[in-house]
Write an enzyme that holds these catalytic residues in place. Structure first.
Site, PDB file in Angstrom:
ATOM      1  N   GLU A  29       0.986  -0.857   0.110  1.00 20.95           N
ATOM      2  CA  GLU A  29       0.224   0.084   0.106  1.00 20.95           C
ATOM      3  C   GLU A  29       0.772   1.161  -0.133  1.00 20.95           C
ATOM      4  OE1 GLU A  29      -2.604  -0.040   3.511  1.00 20.95           O
ATOM      5  OE2 GLU A  29      -3.479   1.840   3.175  1.00 20.95           O
ATOM      6  N   ASN A  74      -6.999   1.291   3.108  1.00 20.15           N
ATOM      7  CA  ASN A  74      -7.290   2.617   3.524  1.00 20.15           C
ATOM      8  C   ASN A  74      -6.718   3.894   2.513  1.00 20.15           C
ATOM      9  OD1 ASN A  74      -8.601   1.518   5.605  1.00 20.15           O
ATOM     10  ND2 ASN A  74      -6.646   2.020   7.148  1.00 20.15           N
ATOM     11  N   ASN A 174     -12.341  -1.198  -0.164  1.00 19.84           N
ATOM     12  CA  ASN A 174     -11.129  -1.452   1.366  1.00 19.84           C
ATOM     13  C   ASN A 174     -12.450  -1.024   2.077  1.00 19.84           C
ATOM     14  OD1 ASN A 174      -8.811  -1.922   2.023  1.00 19.84           O
ATOM     15  ND2 ASN A 174      -8.839   0.110   2.866  1.00 19.84           N
ATOM     16  N   GLU A 175     -12.863  -2.185   2.784  1.00 23.85           N
ATOM     17  CA  GLU A 175     -12.766  -1.730   4.238  1.00 23.85           C
ATOM     18  C   GLU A 175     -13.880  -0.548   3.915  1.00 23.85           C
ATOM     19  OE1 GLU A 175     -10.120  -1.241   7.285  1.00 23.85           O
ATOM     20  OE2 GLU A 175      -8.879  -2.950   6.697  1.00 23.85           O
ATOM     21  N   TYR A 246      -6.721  -8.668  11.637  1.00 22.88           N
ATOM     22  CA  TYR A 246      -5.087  -8.699  12.373  1.00 22.88           C
ATOM     23  C   TYR A 246      -5.813  -9.101  13.587  1.00 22.88           C
ATOM     24  CZ  TYR A 246      -4.177  -5.856   8.798  1.00 22.88           C
ATOM     25  OH  TYR A 246      -3.272  -5.418   7.309  1.00 22.88           O
ATOM     26  N   GLU A 294      -6.050  -9.409   4.152  1.00 25.20           N
ATOM     27  CA  GLU A 294      -5.262  -8.917   4.828  1.00 25.20           C
ATOM     28  C   GLU A 294      -5.649  -9.829   6.014  1.00 25.20           C
ATOM     29  OE1 GLU A 294      -5.696  -4.401   5.870  1.00 25.20           O
ATOM     30  OE2 GLU A 294      -6.418  -3.538   3.364  1.00 25.20           O
ATOM     31  N   GLN A 351       1.430  -6.492   5.472  1.00 25.20           N
ATOM     32  CA  GLN A 351       1.853  -6.133   4.121  1.00 25.20           C
ATOM     33  C   GLN A 351       3.183  -7.081   3.367  1.00 25.20           C
ATOM     34  OE1 GLN A 351       1.353  -2.331   3.056  1.00 25.20           O
ATOM     35  NE2 GLN A 351      -0.726  -2.542   4.221  1.00 25.20           N
TER      36      GLN A 351
HETATM   37  O1  AHR Z   1      -2.906  -3.353   6.532  1.00 24.58           O
HETATM   38  C1  AHR Z   1      -2.748  -1.636   6.683  1.00 24.58           C
HETATM   39  C2  AHR Z   1      -4.358  -0.952   6.802  1.00 24.58           C
HETATM   40  O2  AHR Z   1      -5.430  -1.926   7.705  1.00 24.58           O
HETATM   41  C3  AHR Z   1      -5.073  -1.196   5.376  1.00 24.58           C
HETATM   42  O3  AHR Z   1      -4.615   0.174   4.706  1.00 24.58           O
HETATM   43  C4  AHR Z   1      -6.281  -1.547   6.157  1.00 24.58           C
HETATM   44  O4  AHR Z   1      -7.449  -1.930   5.492  1.00 24.58           O
HETATM   45  C5  AHR Z   1      -6.061  -1.777   7.548  1.00 24.58           C
HETATM   46  O5  AHR Z   1      -7.215  -1.348   8.232  1.00 24.58           O
END
Ligand code: AHR
Length: 500
Positions: A29, A74, A174-175, A246, A294, A351
Site C-alpha cells: 500500500e 485505506n 477497501n473496508e 489482524y 489482509e 503487508q
Molecule cells: O494494512 C493496513 C491497513 O489495515 C489497511 O490500509 C486497511 O485496509 C486495514 O485497516
C-alpha cells in the site's frame, strides 16, 4: 504432567480442494515505507533503472508470492489513479488523507505492474469507492486492459506500455464498513455503488474477476449483516468476498494469542455461511469464494504511530518488529487457510515490505527478514497441491475465548512433485509425540524435515539469528510418520509418494 501426544489422520480420498496458488499472495500500500524506501528507492545502491531495489526484489522472490494487492488499503479510498501516470516530474504531490502523509506519486500503475513482473506476481488492483466511483473505475480498467484506439488505452500506450496490462483481479474498494475509511458507506450504499461499478468495469473487460469488500474485522458491529446486505446487491457481479483480520497480543497471554487461529477459523466459517445463505435465498447456482486479502499480526507499532508527526513523506509507520510468538501465530493462521482451500481462493499476507511486513529495509542499508518470514516462506513454497481433510486427535487447552487444540496440523498432497507435505505447529510449552496416519496412498522416503523453534517467544530478528533448522527425529514406517516436536515449534515434513 503426562507427555502430550498428537495424531493426524488423513485419507488420500478425502480431499478439501486444490490449494489455489493465490492463497499465498501479499499486499503493498502507499503507506509509510511500503512503496517508498521499500520497493521503490531510486537513490539506493541496488536500485535498477526503474528505481526498484534489487535487494527487495530478491527477498520477495524468496517468498514466492503469486499475487499482490495494491494500492490500498485505506489509501485507495481517496486516491486518484491518474496522479500516478505520465512523466514523473509532472505528477502532483498530494495529501494522503488515510495516513496523513505526503504522496509524491512517483510510483503508480505502470511502476506497479512492472515491479510485479520482476517478482512473478499478478496484480490485484483496488479501485477507489470512497471519494470516487463508477467513472474512475471503468476508466482505469480501460487504461489497463483495453488494447488500443480509445482515449485511455492510447494514453497508456503514450505512457510507454504498448501492450495492455491485462489485470485480472480487481478489488471493489477497501473496508467500506469502517468509519475510519474516507467515504465510509452503509452496506446498502456500498452495495449499490459496487454493483453499478462492477457492471461498468465488466462491460469494458468481461474477463476480469471482482472482489467485493467484506468486513474489516470479525468484531465489527455490522459483521454478518454487512455481508448479507452487500451480497444482495453484488451476488451476480462478483467472484469473491473479502475478509480482513489482524490479531495482537496486548494482553501478553501466549496461549490465548496462539488460540486466535480458532477465531480465524470461525470467522471464515461464518462468512462462508452468509455467502451460502444469500445463495440459497437467491436460488443461485453460483458460489461466492473468499479473498482473505489482509491477514497478519498487527499491534506492536500502535503507540509509536500515534506519536508520529503528520504530513511527512514515507514516515516509519506500522513498522511492527515481529517476535517468535508472532511467527507461530502466522504459521497456524496459514494452516487454517489451507483447511479452507475449498472456499478461500485468494489470500494476502498484509503487508509485504516494511509495513506490518515479513521483509524490512534499511534506508541506507540492506534488507532483513522478520520472524514471520520463515513459516510464510515454507507454506508459500510447499503449501501447494491438494489439501487433505485433517482429523486430529489431540488434547485441547482453554484460552480466554476458545478450546484450542495443542497442535494445528495439515497434510497437502502435491501431484506435481509426488510428495506429501505435513505442516504442524506444537502450541504446548513442552515436547510432543506426533504421528501422522495416512490411508489410501503409499508413502515412500523422507525428503526433508525442518523445525523453527528454540527462541524466546519475545525474541525479534533484527540480528538475523533466526533460522529454519533440520528436524532430525522423523521416522517413516509404511504409512505412519512419527516424530517428536519441540515445545512451541513450527515444523514441516516432506515425504515422497510411491504412486497415486
Ligand atoms: O494494512 C493496513 C491497513 O489495515 C489497511 O490500509 C486497511 O485496509 C486495514 O485497516
Amino acid at each position: 504432567m503426562a507427555v502430550i501426544k498428537s495424531k493426524l489422520f488423513v485419507d488420500r480420498t478425502n480431499e478439501i480442494a486444490k490449494i489455489d496458488p493465490r492463497m499465498w499472495g501479499s499486499f503493498t500500500e502507499h503507506l509509510g515505507r511500503s512503496i517508498y524506501e521499500g520497493i521503490y528507492q531510486p537513490d539506493h545502491p541496488t536500485a535498477d533503472k526503474d528505481g526498484f531495489r534489487q535487494d527487495v526484489i530478491n527477498a520477495v522472490n524468496q517468498l514466492n508470492v503469486p499475487l499482490i494487492r495494491y494500492p490500498g488499503g485505506n489509501f485507495v479510498s481517496a486516491y486518484n489513479w491518474e496522479d500516478g501516470i505520465g512523466p514523473k516530474d509532472q505528477r502532483p504531490t498530494r495529501l494522503d488523507l488515510a495516513w496523513s502523509t505526503i504522496e509524491p506519486n512517483q510510483f503508480g500503475v505502470h511502476e506497479f505492474v512492472k515491479w510485479c513482473q520482476n517478482v512473478n506476481a499478478e496484480p490485484d488492483m483496488a479501485v477507489n469507492l470512497g471519494t470516487r466511483g463508477i467513472d474512475a473505475a471503468r476508466n482505469l480498467v480501460e487504461y489497463c486492459n483495453f488494447p488500443k484506439g480509445t482515449y485511455w488505452s492510447d494514453l497508456r500506450r503514450k505512457n510507454g506500455a504498448e501492450e495492455p496490462f491485462n489485470i485480472k483481479v480487481w478489488s471493489l474498494g477497501n473496508e467500506m464498513d469502517g468509519d475510519w475509511q474516507i467515504g465510509h458507506k452503509t452496506a446498502s450504499e456500498y452495495g449499490r455503488l459496487a454493483h453499478e461499478t462492477a457492471k461498468a468495469m465488466k462491460i469494458v473487460d468481461p474477463s476480469i474477476e471482482l472482489v467485493a469488500s467484506g468486513s474489516s474485522l470479525r468484531t465489527m458491529p455490522t459483521f454478518g449483516s454487512w455481508e448479507e446486505t452487500i451480497l444482495d446487491h453484488v451476488y451476480d457481479d462478483v467472484d469473491y468476498l473479502s475478509l480482513h483480520q489482524y490479531y495482537g497480543n496486548e494482553a501478553n497471554d501466549l496461549q490465548g494469542f496462539l488460540g486466535k487461529s480458532v477465531d480465524f477459523d470461525g470467522f471464515i466459517n461464518d462468512v462462508v455461511a452468509v455467502c451460502d445463505a444469500v445463495k440459497a435465498r437467491k436460488h443461485s447456482k453460483k458460489t461466492i469464494n473468499l479473498s482473505m486479502d489482509e491477514w497478519n499480526v498487527w499491534y506492536h507499532s500502535h503507540a509509536q504511530d500515534d506519536a508520529q508527526a503528520k504530513w511527512q513523506h514515507a514516515p516509519h509507520l506500522l513498522e511492527d518488529h515481529y517476535n517468535f510468538e508472532d511467527a507461530l501465530l502466522v504459521g497456524s493462521l496459514a494452516i487454517t487457510l489451507m483447511k479452507h482451500a475449498d472456499r478461500v481462493k485468494i489470500g494476502c499476507l498484509a503487508q509485504l515490505v516494511n509495513v506490518i511486513a515479513p521483509i524490512m529495509t534499511e534506508t541506507d542499508g540492506g534488507v532483513w527478514f522478520q520472524s514471520i518470514f520463515y513459516p510464510f516462506m515454507q507454506v508459500s513454497q510447499f503449501g501447494q497441491g491438494i489439501a487433505l481433510t485433517p482429523r486430529q486427535e489431540v488434547d485441547t487447552y482453554h484460552s480466554a475465548d476458545y478450546d484450542v487444540p495443542y497442535t494445528d496440523s495439515m497434510m497437502v498432497y502435491n501431484p506435481d512433485t509426488q510428495e506429501v507435505v505435513v505442516f504442524v505447529e506444537n502450541k504446548a510449552s513442552e515436547a510432543m509425540d506426533y504421528e501422522v496416519h495416512v490411508d489410501n496412498m503409499q508413502l515412500g522416503q523422507l525428503v526433508e524435515a525442518t523445525q523453527f523453534c528454540g527462541y524466546d517467544i519475545k525474541q525479534t530478528n533484527e540480528n538475523q539469528e533466526m533460522k529454519i533448522q533440520p528436524l532430525t527425529n522423523v521416522k517413516v514406517d509404511g504409512n505412519l510418520v512419527q516424530s517428536k516436536l519441540q515445545p512451541l515449534s513450527w515444523n514441516m515434513i516432506r515425504v515422497s509418494v510411491k504412486n497415486d
